[in-house]
Design an enzyme around this catalytic site. Structure first.
Site, PDB file in Angstrom:
ATOM      1  N   SER A 576       0.851  -1.183   0.000  1.00 37.46           N
ATOM      2  CA  SER A 576       0.000   0.000   0.000  1.00 37.46           C
ATOM      3  C   SER A 576       0.885   1.229   0.000  1.00 37.46           C
ATOM      4  O   SER A 576       2.050   1.171   0.431  1.00 37.46           O
ATOM      5  CB  SER A 576      -0.898   0.005   1.246  1.00 37.46           C
ATOM      6  OG  SER A 576      -1.489   1.268   1.445  1.00 37.46           O
ATOM      7  N   TYR A 589      -2.040  -0.342  10.700  1.00 36.57           N
ATOM      8  CA  TYR A 589      -2.055  -0.661   9.275  1.00 36.57           C
ATOM      9  C   TYR A 589      -0.783  -0.152   8.593  1.00 36.57           C
ATOM     10  O   TYR A 589      -0.136  -0.882   7.836  1.00 36.57           O
ATOM     11  CB  TYR A 589      -3.296  -0.035   8.629  1.00 36.57           C
ATOM     12  CG  TYR A 589      -3.458  -0.338   7.165  1.00 36.57           C
ATOM     13  CD1 TYR A 589      -3.920  -1.580   6.740  1.00 36.57           C
ATOM     14  CD2 TYR A 589      -3.159   0.625   6.198  1.00 36.57           C
ATOM     15  CE1 TYR A 589      -4.072  -1.862   5.389  1.00 36.57           C
ATOM     16  CE2 TYR A 589      -3.307   0.348   4.846  1.00 36.57           C
ATOM     17  CZ  TYR A 589      -3.771  -0.897   4.450  1.00 36.57           C
ATOM     18  OH  TYR A 589      -3.919  -1.170   3.114  1.00 36.57           O
TER      19      TYR A 589
END
Length: 699
Positions: A576, A589
């Site tokens: 990501s 995250y």
């Protein structure tokens, strides 16, 4: 043949059909049962009266299965149509056995109605038989009789003189003339057995021909069942096979090693089969001598090579792990011995105009107590090769039970395998796709990015194992992709990436289903969002378990398979932009994604000496089709940015430099780039697919 062959002909349905449609109907019925004929094997024909578009007059036209078709799935456009009088006129041009192949060049000149379907080499075998409807099948029961030492006498005994018999001869014009002459000279005959090959049968109607074919095959099967009282294959050597789970475990350990050692210019896909017929054969006393005899029917050895390789595995070994290691250590010598034997076969048999030697590796690998592995250029071919060898096993069992099985003479086998017409067919095959022969394992395979990645890899010829924890979604995606690309190339496995045993079993499933792994796409994930002070230890640990530990476990187990294969590989992490640039309210995250990026670099360093590459694709704001966004993450991010969920997608789009949305197929394209050879000189790299997010520029 345990269950009786059933008459599936539906008079009500057939009544509405034209002559060609009845031929198609008959062909599909016959081809749907492997006891009648194998995949792609056999052919059917009908001689029909049709209007000639050129003259306006009625003409005799032969419809016959065209080159390369399969009876079970053939459509009307799979049949060649030829003027029967022109086919018969070719007899005047025939110059003898040494000029057989030139007759194939005349077949297009006999074409009726500009039909583009190429006629097969078996066309003359149908044209000279003076019956309207003809079937040529390869049933195990009849081939078992045809492949015995006393085949002619046995044929007369079993069928009580109802069938004729012709000695082995390669299919071609001369064999067609002999079939026709025998059928005309014996109008009472119901068919002819070809030694070492198969069955011809006929009838005055399409239904009558179908029923006659069933009757003859069933008659042979019943006779064999009544008369074959011998212990199969000389009796049992190993009383028990390994359990089903252990058989797959051994297959998963051996297949990647074999695959790596036999991979040259052409990548290969494996298929594992441990059916009861195979286990009976591989556990028998006469396994090795029978395997050495090779197959007989041309369809069998064209798919399986002249003989298989028997792997030196002892299912009775107390230490199974040690036995597997012993087998692996000896595989190199076993494989080279097979190759040397094949080269000798080629040198002994080659003609002055023979094509160059082809891949000398075995296609079929037999393992006592375990089963059979087959390797070929794609999954369907590997599976079908296995089905053909099961046919050969059935033939050997029955033939030896009532007489003595005879394999095709080596020179005859070579002349079929290296037939110039077969070589021409091989040369006409299309260029393989960029991922042909590659095996991909995709975690999070039921999600948006995972399933689009699978679709992209499948479109380039790869086989794909979809791994996911969501069984319902996995089944739905499997059906969707199987319908689009065929069931042969799609497999699924339940996988919890946080569970070591689950990951190990999922990777083993990939090896057992396809033979190994070339592409690993680590994509399974979740999203978590919470301010730092609200991030619980449970949330932190769950995020790290899936996104960090999960990526570690999957890459570790996949790396082991690639290392065992020793033919390189490509690992792609779907991380990501948060792995490079942190976002507020997502500490767990962002940290986990950062760990993924760093792990990929470590894998790239260790994999490089082995040709194993590892790269990263960083998506951003992929909302379409995402299971993550539907899990609550969308609302959490909208709350973090103090906006409604409806505004979120446009916010991400406007935030990007290119002002464009990012979709799963965009991520899949970047993954394909890293998976394919076009990026063969890239490892440890990152591609951002985020429509341009300046803070994420790599540096």
């Amino acid at each position: 043949m345990s269950a009786k062959l059933k008459n599936l002909w539906n008079d009500k349905l057939a009544k509405r059909m034209s002559g060609p449609e009845k031929l198609l109907y008959r062909s599909n019925l016959l081809g749907s049962d492997l006891r009648i004929t194998n995949f792609g094997g056999g052919n059917t024909s009908s001689k029909l009266r049709q209007k000639d578009l050129l003259t306006g007059k009625m003409a005799d036209v032969m419809w016959v299965k065209g080159s390369g078709g399969d009876l079970g799935s053939i459509k009307l456009d799979g049949f060649s149509t030829l003027y029967l009088d022109k086919l018969h006129a070719l007899e005047g041009l025939y110059r003898g056995l040494e000029h057989e192949d030139e007759m194939v060049g005349y077949l297009p000149h006999c074409t009726f109605n500009l039909n583009p379907r190429a006629a097969s080499i078996d066309t003359p075998l149908h044209s000279f038989i003076p019956h309207k409807h003809v079937d040529h099948m390869h049933p195990d029961s009849v081939i078992a009789i045809a492949c015995t030492k006393n085949s002619k006498a046995l044929t007369k005994k079993v069928f009580n003189g109802r069938l004729g018999w012709l000695p082995w001869q390669r299919p071609g014009f001369d064999l067609g003339l002999k079939l026709g002459a025998m059928a005309r000279a014996n109008p009472e005959m119901e068919g002819i057995v070809l030694e070492g090959h198969g069955l011809f049968s006929w009838g005055d109607t399409s239904k009558g021909c179908y029923l006659k074919t069933l009757e003859i095959i069933q008659l042979a099967a019943d006779w064999l069942e009544e008369n074959n009282k011998k212990a199969a294959f000389g009796g049992v050597k190993y009383q028990k096979s390994l359990s089903p789970s252990l058989r797959r475990e051994v297959a998963a350990a051996l297949m990647p090693v074999i695959r790596g050692k036999i991979t040259g210019d052409q990548m290969k896909i494996g298929h594992f089969n441990d059916s009861k017929e195979i286990l009976q054969f591989v556990n028998s006393k006469n396994l090795k001598p029978l395997a050495a005899l090779g197959t007989s029917c041309p369809d069998h050895f064209l798919r399986t090579k002249i003989r298989p390789l028997v792997v030196n595995f002892k299912p009775t070994a107390k230490d199974r792990g040690a036995e597997i290691e012993k087998v692996i250590s000896g595989l190199g010598d076993q494989l080279e011995a097979y190759r040397e034997d094949y080269r000798g076969y080629y040198e002994r048999s080659k003609r002055s105009n023979s094509p160059a030697i082809r891949d000398p590796n075995a296609i079929v690998y037999l393992i006592p107590g375990v089963g059979m592995m087959t390797f070929a250029k794609n999954k369907a071919t590997a599976r079908i090769a296995g089905e053909f060898y099961v046919n050969a096993i059935n033939v050997m069992r029955e033939a030896n039970g009532v007489d003595k099985y005879i394999g095709l003479p080596e020179q005859e086998a070579f002349d079929i395998e290296y037939w110039l017409l077969e070589e021409a067919k091989l040369q006409r095959q299309p260029k393989p796709k960029s991922l042909a022969g590659r095996i991909a394992f995709v975690t999070g395979g039921a999600g948006g990015i995972g399933s689009e990645t699978a679709r992209r890899l499948l479109s380039e010829g790869a086989c794909v194992m979809l791994a996911d924890i969501d069984a319902k979604s996995l089944d739905a995606k499997s059906k969707e992709l199987s319908d689009e690309f065929t069931a042969d190339v799609v497999r699924t496995t339940l996988c919890n990436v946080t569970d070591e045993k689950s990951v190990t079993e999922a990777i083993e499933a990939c090896s057992a289903e396809f033979g190994g792994m070339d592409i690993l796409v680590s994509n399974a994930g979740i999203a978590s969002s919470a301010p730092l002070e609200d991030t619980t230890l449970k949330l932190w640990n769950r995020t790290m378990d899936i996104l960090s530990t999960g990526y570690f476990l999957v890459s570790r187990e996949g790396f082991k398979v690639m290392k065992a294969q020793n033919i390189g590989g490509s690992i792609v992490f779907v991380a990501s932009k948060n792995g490079l640039v942190a976002s507020t309210g997502a500490s767990a995250y962002c940290t986990a994604k950062g760990a993924e990026v760093q792990l990929s670099r470590a894998v790239a360093l260790e994999g490089a000496p082995l040709g194993i590459r590892c790269n990263v694709v960083n998506p951003d704001a992929v909302l379409k089709g995402s299971k993550i966004w539907n899990s609550g993450w969308k609302k959490e991010r909208a709350d973090a940015y103090k906006m409604s969920e409806l505004e979120l997608e446009d916010m991400y789009r406007q935030r990007s430099l290119l002002k464009r949305s990012v979709f799963p197929e965009d991520i899949a394209e970047a993954i394909y780039f890293f998976a394919s050879d076009v990026s063969s000189k890239s490892t440890g790299n990152i591609i951002n697919v985020d429509a341009g997010h300046a803070p994420s520029f790599t540096r």
